[in-house]
Design a protein around this motif. Structure first.
Motif, PDB file in Angstrom:
ATOM      1  N   GLN A   1       0.815  -1.206   0.000  1.00  9.28           N
ATOM      2  CA  GLN A   1       0.000   0.000   0.000  1.00  9.28           C
ATOM      3  C   GLN A   1       0.855   1.264   0.000  1.00  9.28           C
ATOM      4  N   THR A   2       0.456   2.236  -0.812  1.00 12.11           N
ATOM      5  CA  THR A   2       1.092   3.547  -0.845  1.00 12.11           C
ATOM      6  C   THR A   2       0.054   4.585  -0.449  1.00 12.11           C
ATOM      7  N   LEU A   3       0.394   5.422   0.512  1.00 12.27           N
ATOM      8  CA  LEU A   3      -0.501   6.476   0.966  1.00 12.27           C
ATOM      9  C   LEU A   3      -0.038   7.807   0.388  1.00 12.27           C
ATOM     10  N   LYS A   4      -0.927   8.491  -0.298  1.00 10.91           N
ATOM     11  CA  LYS A   4      -0.654   9.865  -0.707  1.00 10.91           C
ATOM     12  C   LYS A   4      -1.196  10.768   0.388  1.00 10.91           C
ATOM     13  N   ILE A   5      -0.312  11.542   0.978  1.00 13.94           N
ATOM     14  CA  ILE A   5      -0.643  12.254   2.203  1.00 13.94           C
ATOM     15  C   ILE A   5      -0.616  13.761   1.970  1.00 13.94           C
ATOM     16  N   THR A   6      -1.666  14.445   2.429  1.00 15.83           N
ATOM     17  CA  THR A   6      -1.697  15.898   2.408  1.00 15.83           C
ATOM     18  C   THR A   6      -1.890  16.388   3.836  1.00 15.83           C
TER      19      THR A   6
ATOM     20  N   TYR B   1       6.487  17.490  -1.438  1.00 20.34           N
ATOM     21  CA  TYR B   1       6.328  18.913  -1.739  1.00 20.34           C
ATOM     22  C   TYR B   1       5.900  19.665  -0.491  1.00 20.34           C
ATOM     23  N   GLU B   2       6.273  20.946  -0.440  1.00 16.13           N
ATOM     24  CA  GLU B   2       5.750  21.856   0.577  1.00 16.13           C
ATOM     25  C   GLU B   2       5.305  23.146  -0.099  1.00 16.13           C
ATOM     26  N   TYR B   3       4.173  23.692   0.401  1.00 16.29           N
ATOM     27  CA  TYR B   3       3.598  24.912  -0.157  1.00 16.29           C
ATOM     28  C   TYR B   3       3.296  25.900   0.963  1.00 16.29           C
ATOM     29  N   VAL B   4       3.418  27.179   0.644  1.00 20.39           N
ATOM     30  CA  VAL B   4       2.876  28.250   1.483  1.00 20.39           C
ATOM     31  C   VAL B   4       1.797  28.916   0.645  1.00 20.39           C
ATOM     32  N   GLY B   5       0.551  28.724   1.035  1.00 20.93           N
ATOM     33  CA  GLY B   5      -0.537  29.137   0.164  1.00 20.93           C
ATOM     34  C   GLY B   5      -0.483  28.296  -1.099  1.00 20.93           C
ATOM     35  N   LYS B   6      -0.446  28.971  -2.246  1.00 16.86           N
ATOM     36  CA  LYS B   6      -0.342  28.257  -3.522  1.00 16.86           C
ATOM     37  C   LYS B   6       1.095  28.220  -4.033  1.00 16.86           C
ATOM     38  N   LYS B   7       2.020  28.818  -3.273  1.00 15.04           N
ATOM     39  CA  LYS B   7       3.407  28.884  -3.715  1.00 15.04           C
ATOM     40  C   LYS B   7       4.195  27.659  -3.250  1.00 15.04           C
ATOM     41  N   LYS B   8       4.814  26.992  -4.180  1.00 13.04           N
ATOM     42  CA  LYS B   8       5.673  25.863  -3.822  1.00 13.04           C
ATOM     43  C   LYS B   8       6.982  26.387  -3.260  1.00 13.04           C
ATOM     44  N   VAL B   9       7.374  25.908  -2.063  1.00 18.55           N
ATOM     45  CA  VAL B   9       8.605  26.385  -1.430  1.00 18.55           C
ATOM     46  C   VAL B   9       9.715  25.343  -1.461  1.00 18.55           C
ATOM     47  N   LEU B  10       9.360  24.068  -1.636  1.00 15.08           N
ATOM     48  CA  LEU B  10      10.392  23.050  -1.808  1.00 15.08           C
ATOM     49  C   LEU B  10       9.801  21.796  -2.430  1.00 15.08           C
TER      50      LEU B  10
ATOM     51  N   THR C   1       4.278  26.508  10.813  1.00 20.88           N
ATOM     52  CA  THR C   1       4.998  26.986   9.629  1.00 20.88           C
ATOM     53  C   THR C   1       4.057  27.477   8.537  1.00 20.88           C
ATOM     54  N   ARG C   2       2.735  27.184   8.704  1.00 19.26           N
ATOM     55  CA  ARG C   2       1.724  27.531   7.712  1.00 19.26           C
ATOM     56  C   ARG C   2       2.060  26.926   6.357  1.00 19.26           C
ATOM     57  N   ARG C   3       2.538  25.722   6.419  1.00 19.24           N
ATOM     58  CA  ARG C   3       2.911  25.027   5.195  1.00 19.24           C
ATOM     59  C   ARG C   3       2.017  23.814   4.962  1.00 19.24           C
ATOM     60  N   LYS C   4       1.700  23.622   3.717  1.00 16.87           N
ATOM     61  CA  LYS C   4       0.978  22.431   3.288  1.00 16.87           C
ATOM     62  C   LYS C   4       1.998  21.410   2.798  1.00 16.87           C
TER      63      LYS C   4
END
Length: 271
Positions: free
Chosen positions: A22-27, A51-60, A33-36
């Motif tokens: 099983q593979t879990l896609k996690i959000t 991936y990490e996002y701040v709002g809609k901006k990808k930060v890494l 940090t207010r990061r998604k």
């Protein structure tokens, strides 16, 4: 945030992987940090794209292989331009790490091997797109020449096992080497010359057999205008005052501390 807390906010999507289970896609979202976060989790490991996002901006963005950071990781400025590019091999920095400013100009190229600085590294001027420092490392220690470039000269300091050793000085516009002093095991062991902005001797500190400065000679032009007895000053006074120190490279966004790489923000791992 602890490893356990990292998963508290996750919304989990289950995907079946016939090869590995099983593979879990996690959000998830971190209130501090207010990061998604978007990650893949397979067989009890972070595995796949991350991936990490701040709002809609990808930060890494990067890649995990069985819980280890692997391959190329990219970090972004607020304006979306690339800030840092590094390469990992099982959580250890390897290869050339690059740093860019918010306009996309190169600011540093740092060579890593097994999570230590190793090889020739380059630091570029923050004001001009020109090479500022060339630094040589061997397994995390300064080894060989450190070269600082400015408009008037090229300063050269030699290192061995993280300590200054040998002659230190600069090369002027005529290509001539002007000695400043001599080092042995990180200590000044010869007379020390201070130059003015015109690269002419301004002061000269004379050293006695005990390794102490006992006299200062003051120049005006090429003439000696004053000699001052100093009362035997420890040479470490000159070590930090006039010459290049590694602290100048601390503006870099990436560094290694206690054997662990730290870049912009921590990455959280599962158990």
């Amino acid at each position: 945030m602890t490893k356990t807390q990292f998963f508290i906010y996750f919304i989990i999507f289950l995907v079946i992987d016939n090869s590995f289970g099983q593979t879990l896609k996690i959000t998830g979202y971190d209130d501090q940090t207010r990061r998604k976060y978007i990650a893949n989790y397979t067989d009890n490991y972070l595995n796949g794209q991350y991936y990490e996002y701040v709002g809609k901006k990808k930060v890494l963005e990067g890649y995990f292989s069985k819980g280890f950071k692997s391959g190329t990781w990219l970090y972004y400025h607020d304006n979306g331009k690339l800030a840092i590019e590094v390469n990992y091999d099982e959580n250890e920095l390897n290869g050339i790490a690059k740093e860019f400013d918010s306009k996309g100009r190169i600011r540093a190229k740092i060579s890593y091997k097994d999570n230590q600085r190793h090889g020739t590294c380059f630091i570029y001027s923050p004001k001009k797109d020109e090479l500022y420092l060339t630094i040589n490392y061997n397994k995390g220690e300064l080894e060989g020449e450190v070269i600082e470039n400015d408009e008037r000269s090229k300063t050269i300091i030699n290192y061995s096992k993280n300590k200054r050793n040998g002659a230190g000085g600069f090369i002027d516009a005529n290509g001539d080497f002007n000695k400043i002093t001599e080092y042995q095991d990180g200590k000044v062991v010869d007379d020390y010359i201070v130059y003015n902005l015109s690269l002419k001797p301004k002061e000269k500190y004379l050293i006695n057999p005990r390794g102490e400065f006992y006299k200062k000679i003051i120049y005006e032009g090429e003439q000696i205008v004053e000699e001052v007895l100093l009362g035997n000053i420890d040479t470490s006074f000159m070590y930090s005052k006039y010459m290049w120190e590694e602290e100048k490279v601390k503006f870099l966004l990436f560094y290694v501390e206690n054997g662990e790489s730290n870049i912009l923000a921590p990455i959280y791992y599962s158990e």
